[in-house]
Design a protein around this motif. Structure first.
Motif, mmCIF file in Angstrom:
data_model
loop_
_atom_site.group_PDB
_atom_site.id
_atom_site.type_symbol
_atom_site.label_atom_id
_atom_site.label_comp_id
_atom_site.label_asym_id
_atom_site.label_seq_id
_atom_site.Cartn_x
_atom_site.Cartn_y
_atom_site.Cartn_z
ATOM 1 N N LEU A 137 19.620 24.314 -84.360
ATOM 2 C CA LEU A 137 19.827 24.702 -85.757
ATOM 3 C C LEU A 137 18.631 24.297 -86.623
ATOM 4 N N ARG A 138 18.085 23.120 -86.337
ATOM 5 C CA ARG A 138 16.894 22.709 -87.094
ATOM 6 C C ARG A 138 15.734 23.671 -86.840
ATOM 7 N N MET A 139 15.568 24.100 -85.583
ATOM 8 C CA MET A 139 14.503 25.066 -85.283
ATOM 9 C C MET A 139 14.711 26.357 -86.071
ATOM 10 N N ARG A 140 15.964 26.821 -86.125
ATOM 11 C CA ARG A 140 16.243 28.085 -86.823
ATOM 12 C C ARG A 140 16.130 27.922 -88.334
ATOM 13 N N GLU A 141 16.482 26.750 -88.849
ATOM 14 C CA GLU A 141 16.304 26.530 -90.295
ATOM 15 C C GLU A 141 14.816 26.450 -90.655
ATOM 16 N N ILE A 142 14.020 25.910 -89.765
ATOM 17 C CA ILE A 142 12.566 25.925 -90.002
ATOM 18 C C ILE A 142 12.078 27.365 -90.091
ATOM 19 N N ASP A 143 12.523 28.202 -89.147
ATOM 20 C CA ASP A 143 12.113 29.617 -89.167
ATOM 21 C C ASP A 143 12.539 30.292 -90.477
ATOM 22 N N ALA A 144 13.780 30.025 -90.914
ATOM 23 C CA ALA A 144 14.278 30.634 -92.152
ATOM 24 C C ALA A 144 13.464 30.168 -93.352
ATOM 25 N N THR A 151 12.367 15.257 -87.080
ATOM 26 C CA THR A 151 13.542 15.031 -86.230
ATOM 27 C C THR A 151 13.310 15.587 -84.830
ATOM 28 N N LEU A 152 12.729 16.785 -84.744
ATOM 29 C CA LEU A 152 12.436 17.364 -83.426
ATOM 30 C C LEU A 152 11.451 16.484 -82.655
ATOM 31 N N ASN A 153 10.494 15.924 -83.380
ATOM 32 C CA ASN A 153 9.559 14.986 -82.773
ATOM 33 C C ASN A 153 10.311 13.797 -82.168
ATOM 34 N N GLY A 154 11.259 13.253 -82.935
ATOM 35 C CA GLY A 154 12.036 12.118 -82.447
ATOM 36 C C GLY A 154 12.896 12.477 -81.249
ATOM 37 N N LEU A 155 13.490 13.663 -81.272
ATOM 38 C CA LEU A 155 14.310 14.086 -80.134
ATOM 39 C C LEU A 155 13.466 14.235 -78.872
ATOM 40 N N ALA A 156 12.282 14.839 -79.008
ATOM 41 C CA ALA A 156 11.402 14.998 -77.849
ATOM 42 C C ALA A 156 10.941 13.638 -77.330
ATOM 43 N N THR A 157 10.654 12.724 -78.255
ATOM 44 C CA THR A 157 10.226 11.377 -77.842
ATOM 45 C C THR A 157 11.336 10.648 -77.099
ATOM 46 N N TYR A 210 4.807 18.386 -82.120
ATOM 47 C CA TYR A 210 5.576 18.294 -83.371
ATOM 48 C C TYR A 210 4.894 17.347 -84.359
ATOM 49 N N GLY A 211 4.352 16.250 -83.850
ATOM 50 C CA GLY A 211 3.662 15.326 -84.747
ATOM 51 C C GLY A 211 2.467 15.985 -85.429
ATOM 52 N N ARG A 212 1.721 16.762 -84.659
ATOM 53 C CA ARG A 212 0.565 17.461 -85.246
ATOM 54 C C ARG A 212 1.017 18.484 -86.283
ATOM 55 N N VAL A 262 6.095 25.811 -79.229
ATOM 56 C CA VAL A 262 6.639 24.537 -78.759
ATOM 57 C C VAL A 262 8.168 24.564 -78.752
ATOM 58 N N ASN A 263 8.779 25.268 -79.709
ATOM 59 C CA ASN A 263 10.242 25.409 -79.680
ATOM 60 C C ASN A 263 10.690 26.165 -78.428
#
Length: 503
Positions: free
Chosen positions: A391-398, A247-253, A264-266, A318-319
Motif C-alpha cells: 500500500l505504501r508503494m501504491r500511495e507513493i505512485d499516487a 518505511t520501505l527502507n526499514g522493511l528491507a533492512t 530506498y535510502g538514496r 526497486v519496488n
C-alpha cells in the motif's frame, strides 16, 4: 449541545455560544448515539473549566459521520464523576477514554482496559507502576524490550507474553518523554507557534504545520489563496513520499535485503533534498506559516518535476524487485495480520487502516485543497505486512502522479508575483469563544488539532492528536499468534510515532 457545519471540510468552526455543554451522562448518551449510527469518534478531550463554565472540566467529542460535516458534542463534568463507558460497546473509544480519564479524572465506568496512557501529571513519577496484563501458565514466559532501544529509536517498552516463540499478547507502554508540548502551546503567542508545532512529530512537520495554519486562518477569517493551498499540498505529498520510502527502507533492512534498502535510502535523499531546495529544510520545516506558503516559481516546479520523474523510474524498479523476491514474500505475506473488522472496531486510521480494507482517506472524505484535483484512495484487503508494504508503494505512485499533474498546472508569472513574500495575518484577532477543529491527512493518517479561544480571543485550549494514538493498539493485536522474531517487521510495517504520542 452540539453543532454541525453542513459543508464537508477539513476545518470546521463551532461557536462557543452554541456549544452549551451537556451534563455528563447526557453527553455520554449522545456520544453513544452517534457511535451507534456508525459515526467515527475522531477525538475526545477535556479542558479545565473557566469561571463561566459549570463543573471542573469541559469535554469535547469530535465525530466524523459517514457523510457530511464534522460533528462536535460538548459536555461538562466534575473531577471523579462517573459515566457509562463507551468502550464497553464501542472499542474504538478505548484510547480516548483512557486519555480523558488520565487528564481529567472523569471515570468511564465499565471500561475494560482502564490504565494510564502517558503517566502525566501526578502519575509522572510512577511509570514502574504500570498495570501490565498477565498471562498465566507454567510454560508462558515474558520478554521485555526497551524502553531504551538501539540507534535513534525513541523510548517505549514492549512486553511480550509468549508460549515458546509464539506471541500470546503484547502490551506497549509509552509516555516516557513527558515533553509538555500542549502546555507549551498555551504559553507562547498564538501566531508564533508553528515552529513548535513542526517539532511535535518531526517526520510529519508539514502535516502538523498545515493543520495549525488552517485553524489559525479559520479563526481569524483569513482564508488563503488556491495557489497557497496547492503549495502546501505539494509539500505534504513530498513529505508522504519521503516517509513512505523511509518505511520501505526499514522493511528491507529488517529482512536483510540490503540492495533494496540502499536504493530506498538514496531515493529518499533525492526527495528530501528537493524539499530543502523549496524551503531550506529537508523535513519541510518552514514550508508554510499562517496565511502563507513557499511560492513555487517556474524554475522550482521544473526542478521538482525533474526530480520526481527520475525518482519514479527508479522507485518502480526497486519496488518490482521487492514484490518479486521470494524471500520478501516469505517474510511478509500472512505475517502480522490485522483483519478489516479489527481495524474498524478499534478505530484505526491512515495507512494501517487502509491496508486492512478501510477506505478512509481525508484527502477524499474532506478534500479541501484536493477538491479540484482529487487523489486516488488506495486500499488492500489482507491487512498483513505485505499489504502495508504494497500500500505504501501504491500511495507513493499516487502521490507522484498527483504531484506531476499539479506541478504541470503552474500558476502564471502574474499569480506567482501576487504570492506574499512573508507570512500574513500575524497579530490578527481571533474569533472569541470559538472552537476550531482542523484535520490533515498526514503520512500516518489524520493529524488533528483543536483550538479553542477565550472571551477575549486568546488561546484557551490547544489539542494535538497524532494518528498513532489509536494505531498502537492495532500493532499489539497484529502480532498475536506470530513468532516473536517477526515483531521487528510488524513494528516497521506500522511505523508509528513515539513522539507524536508522547506529547
Amino acid at each position: 449541545m452540539s453543532l454541525t457545519i453542513p459543508k464537508p471540510s477539513p476545518c470546521a468552526l463551532f461557536s462557543g455560544q452554541a456549544l452549551q455543554p451537556l451534563p455528563l451522562n447526557d453527553f455520554a448518551a449522545l456520544c453513544l448515539q452517534r457511535l451507534q449510527q456508525g459515526e467515527r469518534l475522531l477525538s475526545l478531550f477535556g479542558r479545565a473549566a473557566t469561571p463561566a463554565d459549570a463543573g471542573d472540566w469541559v469535554l469535547t467529542a469530535v465525530f466524523l459521520p459517514p457523510e457530511g460535516a464534522l460533528y462536535v458534542v460538548r459536555g461538562q463534568a466534575r473531577r471523579g464523576e462517573h459515566y457509562p463507558s463507551l468502550s464497553a460497546s464501542h472499542p474504538a473509544a478505548q484510547i480516548h477514554e483512557r486519555e480523558l480519564w488520565e487528564q481529567t479524572g472523569v471515570v468511564p465506568e465499565g471500561h475494560p482496559w482502564l490504565k494510564p496512557v502517558r503517566f502525566e501529571g501526578e502519575r509522572q513519577q510512577h511509570m514502574a507502576d504500570y498495570p501490565f496484563f498477565t498471562v498465566r501458565g507454567n510454560e508462558v514466559h515474558e520478554v521485555g524490550v526497551g524502553p531504551i532501544h538501539a540507534s535513534v529509536i525513541e523510548p517505549g517498552h514492549f512486553r511480550f507474553m509468549c508460549h515458546g516463540e509464539r506471541v500470546i499478547h503484547l502490551e506497549i507502554q509509552l509516555g516516557y518523554q513527558h515533553r509538555g508540548a500542549q502546555a507549551l502551546l498555551l504559553r507562547r503567542p498564538a501566531w508564533s507557534l508553528t515552529p513548535i508545532i513542526e517539532s511535535i512529530a518531526g517526520d510529519s512537520a508539514v502535516a502538523y504545520a498545515w493543520a495549525h495554519c488552517q485553524a489559525m486562518e479559520a479563526l481569524s477569517g483569513r482564508p488563503v489563496s488556491a495557489d497557497t493551498a496547492q503549495s502546501r499540498a505539494v509539500g505534504l505529498e513530498m513529505e508522504r513520499i519521503a516517509m513512505h520510502v523511509a518505511t520501505l527502507n526499514g522493511l528491507a533492512t529488517d529482512i536483510a535485503y540490503l540492495q533494496a534498502a540502499a536504493t530506498y535510502g538514496r531515493l529518499r535523499t533525492a526527495i528530501i533534498n528537493a524539499s530543502q531546495r523549496v524551503c531550506g529544510n529537508r523535513f519541510g520545516r518552514g514550508w508554510l506559516r499562517p496565511g502563507w506558503a513557499r511560492s513555487l516559481p517556474t524554475e522550482l516546479r521544473d526542478d521538482l518535476r525533474k526530480t520526481l520523474q527520475g525518482f519514479a523510474r527508479d522507485i518502480h524498479e526497486v519496488n518490482g524487485l521487492m514484490r518479486s523476491a521470494r524471500s520478501v514474500k516469505a517474510r511478509f505475506v500472512g505475517t502480522g495480520v490485522l483483519s478489516p473488522q479489527a481495524a474498524l472496531d478499534m478505530g484505526l486510521a491512515g495507512v494501517v487502516a487502509r491496508a486492512s480494507g478501510v477506505a478512509l482517506d481525508l484527502r477524499k472524505r474532506l478534500p479541501g485543497a484536493y477538491e479540484h484535483a482529487p487523489i486516488a484512495t488506495v486500499t488492500a484487503p489482507t491487512g498483513d505486512c505485505w499489504a502495508r508494504m504494497d500500500l505504501r508503494m501504491r500511495e507513493i505512485d499516487a502521490s507522484v502522479t498527483w504531484l506531476l499533474e499539479a506541478l504541470a498546472r503552474a500558476p502564471g508569472e502574474q499569480a506567482a508575483a501576487r504570492a506574499p513574500a512573508a507570512p500574513e495575518g500575524e497579530n490578527a484577532a481571533l474569533a472569541a469563544r470559538t472552537l476550531c477543529v482542523s484535520l490533515v491527512e498526514g503520512t500516518r493518517g489524520p493529524v488533528l488539532q483543536a483550538i479553542e479561544t477565550s472571551d477575549s480571543g486568546g488561546l484557551l485550549h490547544h489539542q494535538v492528536q497524532d494518528p498513532s494514538l489509536a494505531n498502537w493498539f492495532g500493532l499489539a493485536l497484529a502480532v498475536r499468534d506470530n513468532g516473536i522474531s517477526d515483531f521487528p517487521i510488524c513494528n516497521k510495517s506500522f511505523d508509528l510515532s513515539y513522539c507524536g504520542n508522547d506529547l
